[in-house]
Design an enzyme around this catalytic site. Sequence first.
Site, PDB file in Angstrom:
ATOM      1  CG  ASP A  13      -1.755   1.178   1.372  1.00  0.00           C
ATOM      2  OD1 ASP A  13      -2.278   1.644   0.347  1.00  0.00           O
ATOM      3  OD2 ASP A  13      -1.907   1.669   2.509  1.00  0.00           O
ATOM      4  NE  ARG A  14       0.586   7.499  -2.503  1.00  0.00           N
ATOM      5  CZ  ARG A  14       0.005   8.483  -3.186  1.00  0.00           C
ATOM      6  NH1 ARG A  14       0.117   8.551  -4.499  1.00  0.00           N
ATOM      7  NH2 ARG A  14      -0.718   9.381  -2.545  1.00  0.00           N
ATOM      8  CG  ASP A  15      -1.499   7.589   0.489  1.00  0.00           C
ATOM      9  OD1 ASP A  15      -0.484   8.260   0.240  1.00  0.00           O
ATOM     10  OD2 ASP A  15      -2.464   7.496  -0.287  1.00  0.00           O
ATOM     11  CG  ASP A  22       0.900  14.015   5.795  1.00  0.00           C
ATOM     12  OD1 ASP A  22       0.743  13.854   7.015  1.00  0.00           O
ATOM     13  OD2 ASP A  22       2.028  14.114   5.272  1.00  0.00           O
ATOM     14  CD  GLN A  57      -3.553   7.882  -4.159  1.00  0.00           C
ATOM     15  OE1 GLN A  57      -3.848   9.057  -3.946  1.00  0.00           O
ATOM     16  NE2 GLN A  57      -2.867   7.154  -3.276  1.00  0.00           N
ATOM     17  CB  SER A  58     -11.026   7.999  -3.412  1.00  0.00           C
ATOM     18  OG  SER A  58     -10.709   8.633  -2.188  1.00  0.00           O
ATOM     19  CE  LYS A 113      -5.379  -0.538  -1.665  1.00  0.00           C
ATOM     20  NZ  LYS A 113      -4.059  -0.217  -1.084  1.00  0.00           N
ATOM     21  CG  ASP A 138      -2.293   2.257   6.341  1.00  0.00           C
ATOM     22  OD1 ASP A 138      -2.774   1.882   5.244  1.00  0.00           O
ATOM     23  OD2 ASP A 138      -2.379   3.426   6.758  1.00  0.00           O
TER      24      ASP A 138
HETATM   25 MG   LIG Z   1      -2.982   3.148   3.450  1.00  0.00          MG
END
Ligand SMILES: [Mg+2]
Length: 176
Positions: A13-15, A22, A57-58, A113, A138
């Site tokens: 996952d990225r964020d 953030d 990336q909504s 997801k 996460d």
């Molecule tokens: Mg995440």
Amino acid sequence: MNDAALRPAAFLDRDGVLNVDDDYVFRPEALRLIPGAAAAVRRMNEAGFVTVVVTNQSGVARGYYSEDEMHAFNAYLAETLARDGARLDAIYACPFHPDGIVERYRADHSDRKPKPGMILRAIADLRLDPARSFLVGDKESDMQAARAAHVDGFLFEGPDLATFVEGILTARATRR
Ligand SMILES: [Mg+2]
């Protein structure tokens, strides 16, 4: 197809995993890496895992930033990691959301997801072996997507990604 030809992957996952979450981050100058992110990716590279980012990336569907801006941020993230010798092999991003205000991206898309669309596509595109792969996310939605794709999921809650990934690789090595 012979399974030996398939490669193991580390889905990330990225964020909240590679960069600090953030909330709808898209400006390159706002990038804050998670501690140990580059070392973790480098370690997975060296261990022979194809590293694949799978990120919702909504913010695109919500009109907070454009798809181009999203791609630019992803490219900057990859460059930043690469400066530390860490290689992202592929990045899959889902700009869709069912409640989006941008018509083009308003969809209950199979990529978003907890659905496994991005993971399944990467498995096919890159000839990956789900049984030898794992995902680090996460959120529970990351874990659900991993399960739906028959990939082991690991919930990262901080603080250091390299330590976390080392634990996964050690556990898998002793399991064999
Ligand atoms: Mg995440």
